[in-house]
Write a protein that holds these residues in place. Structure first.
Motif, mmCIF file in Angstrom:
data_model
loop_
_atom_site.group_PDB
_atom_site.id
_atom_site.type_symbol
_atom_site.label_atom_id
_atom_site.label_comp_id
_atom_site.label_asym_id
_atom_site.label_seq_id
_atom_site.Cartn_x
_atom_site.Cartn_y
_atom_site.Cartn_z
ATOM 1 N N ILE A 1 13.554 16.603 -8.482
ATOM 2 C CA ILE A 1 14.795 17.191 -8.380
ATOM 3 C C ILE A 1 15.799 16.361 -9.510
ATOM 4 O O ILE A 1 16.507 17.161 -10.369
ATOM 5 C CB ILE A 1 15.557 17.428 -7.116
ATOM 6 C CG1 ILE A 1 14.820 18.313 -6.268
ATOM 7 C CG2 ILE A 1 16.869 17.835 -7.093
ATOM 8 C CD1 ILE A 1 15.295 18.331 -4.685
ATOM 9 N N VAL A 2 15.846 15.175 -9.459
ATOM 10 C CA VAL A 2 16.794 14.305 -10.291
ATOM 11 C C VAL A 2 16.355 14.588 -11.775
ATOM 12 O O VAL A 2 17.055 14.810 -12.627
ATOM 13 C CB VAL A 2 16.577 12.786 -9.937
ATOM 14 C CG1 VAL A 2 17.511 12.110 -11.046
ATOM 15 C CG2 VAL A 2 16.852 12.656 -8.577
ATOM 16 N N LYS A 3 15.019 14.600 -11.810
ATOM 17 C CA LYS A 3 14.425 14.804 -13.434
ATOM 18 C C LYS A 3 14.863 16.233 -13.836
ATOM 19 O O LYS A 3 15.249 16.480 -14.996
ATOM 20 C CB LYS A 3 12.972 14.798 -13.367
ATOM 21 C CG LYS A 3 12.350 14.869 -14.791
ATOM 22 C CD LYS A 3 10.737 14.721 -14.658
ATOM 23 C CE LYS A 3 10.155 15.011 -15.851
ATOM 24 N NZ LYS A 3 8.694 14.934 -15.845
ATOM 25 N N LEU B 1 22.333 17.931 -17.047
ATOM 26 C CA LEU B 1 23.386 17.681 -15.923
ATOM 27 C C LEU B 1 22.875 16.399 -15.139
ATOM 28 O O LEU B 1 22.093 15.957 -15.497
ATOM 29 C CB LEU B 1 23.453 18.932 -14.724
ATOM 30 C CG LEU B 1 23.499 20.272 -15.352
ATOM 31 C CD1 LEU B 1 23.461 21.340 -14.160
ATOM 32 C CD2 LEU B 1 25.148 20.194 -15.976
ATOM 33 N N ALA B 2 23.755 15.831 -14.538
ATOM 34 C CA ALA B 2 23.573 14.739 -13.732
ATOM 35 C C ALA B 2 23.784 14.940 -12.148
ATOM 36 O O ALA B 2 24.903 15.598 -11.918
ATOM 37 C CB ALA B 2 24.629 13.537 -14.064
ATOM 38 N N LEU B 3 22.918 14.359 -11.192
ATOM 39 C CA LEU B 3 23.121 14.460 -9.958
ATOM 40 C C LEU B 3 24.158 13.503 -9.479
ATOM 41 O O LEU B 3 23.661 12.251 -9.857
ATOM 42 C CB LEU B 3 21.869 14.410 -9.153
ATOM 43 C CG LEU B 3 21.673 14.884 -7.715
ATOM 44 C CD1 LEU B 3 21.775 16.438 -7.716
ATOM 45 C CD2 LEU B 3 20.326 14.550 -7.223
ATOM 46 N N PRO B 4 25.157 13.836 -8.823
ATOM 47 C CA PRO B 4 26.151 12.893 -8.405
ATOM 48 C C PRO B 4 25.395 11.975 -7.217
ATOM 49 O O PRO B 4 24.608 12.358 -6.594
ATOM 50 C CB PRO B 4 27.604 13.806 -8.068
ATOM 51 C CG PRO B 4 26.883 14.815 -7.527
ATOM 52 C CD PRO B 4 25.508 15.242 -8.438
ATOM 53 N N GLN B 5 26.193 11.043 -7.004
ATOM 54 C CA GLN B 5 26.141 10.280 -5.627
ATOM 55 C C GLN B 5 26.639 11.497 -4.435
ATOM 56 O O GLN B 5 27.480 12.145 -4.784
ATOM 57 C CB GLN B 5 27.091 8.906 -5.630
ATOM 58 C CG GLN B 5 26.808 7.955 -6.695
ATOM 59 C CD GLN B 5 25.625 7.371 -6.143
ATOM 60 O OE1 GLN B 5 25.190 7.218 -4.937
ATOM 61 N NE2 GLN B 5 24.586 6.963 -7.036
ATOM 62 N N CYS B 6 26.167 11.074 -3.199
ATOM 63 C CA CYS B 6 26.369 11.770 -2.215
ATOM 64 C C CYS B 6 28.071 11.727 -2.011
ATOM 65 O O CYS B 6 28.655 10.746 -1.778
ATOM 66 C CB CYS B 6 25.743 11.459 -0.939
ATOM 67 S SG CYS B 6 26.398 12.347 0.662
ATOM 68 N N PRO B 7 28.803 12.905 -2.092
ATOM 69 C CA PRO B 7 30.221 12.777 -1.821
ATOM 70 C C PRO B 7 30.711 12.161 -0.665
ATOM 71 O O PRO B 7 30.075 12.430 0.332
ATOM 72 C CB PRO B 7 30.676 14.332 -2.130
ATOM 73 C CG PRO B 7 29.648 14.965 -2.717
ATOM 74 C CD PRO B 7 28.388 14.122 -2.475
ATOM 75 N N ALA B 8 31.568 11.431 -0.519
ATOM 76 C CA ALA B 8 32.425 10.911 0.850
ATOM 77 C C ALA B 8 33.064 11.912 1.486
ATOM 78 O O ALA B 8 33.579 12.933 0.637
ATOM 79 C CB ALA B 8 33.231 9.888 0.254
#
Length: 167
Positions: free
Chosen positions: A3-5, A12-19
């Motif tokens: 998925i990241v690839k 696009l960029a996969l973000p860190q999991c939002p707080a």
């Protein structure tokens, strides 16, 4: 499927999991089901570019961008629940658009997220969906999306005897 690839290939960029913004967790897993809490169009904790009522304060095109960001945040949260050798299948998307009383194009706004899901996950991105117009959302966000995923085994391709490669 990486998925990241795939996200990276789309530019696009996969973000860190939002707080979380309150007393809840970003995602919960039971069995092979992953339920993600509603995600706002947050980019590194900032969603100020995607606030207000659609289309009066935020054009529908910008709200569609916001929906795409919400989906990426949902994927990031869901991925925190995956185990080694698993990927995601999107089952259902619930989308909320902070809408002016005379705006009725919530499905078009949420298409940004739905279309991106298929781009990232392929056939596993096809899903059921709810599109709802609301008078207000947390932090004045224009869009909020919550997703339900299924954790599935990653695809493995057979290329000949004794020559397995990961898909």
């Amino acid at each position: 499927m990486d998925i990241v690839k795939k996200v990276s290939e789309l530019g696009l960029a996969l973000p860190q999991c939002p707080a979380p913004l309150a007393a809840y967790v970003p995602a919960v897993r039971f069995g092979d089901t992953i339920v993600v809490s509603g995600q706002l169009p947050s980019v590194k904790g900032d969603f100020s570019a995607y606030t207000g009522t659609v289309p009066n304060e935020l054009p529908a095109e910008k709200a569609t961008e916001a929906a795409r960001i919400c989906l990426l945040n949902n994927i990031a949260a869901a991925m925190t629940q995956l185990q080694q050798g698993e990927s995601l299948k999107l089952v259902q998307m619930q989308g909320f658009v902070q809408s002016a009383a005379d705006f009725h194009e919530q499905p078009a706004v949420l298409n940004g997220a739905s279309e991106l899901a298929v781009q990232i996950l392929g056939e596993n991105g096809k899903h059921a969906r709810t599109a709802v117009g609301v008078s207000a959302l947390p932090k004045n966000a224009a869009v909020e999306i919550s997703c339900t995923f299924q954790a599935i085994p990653e695809e493995v391709q057979f290329t000949g005897r004794m020559n397995w490669i990961e898909g």
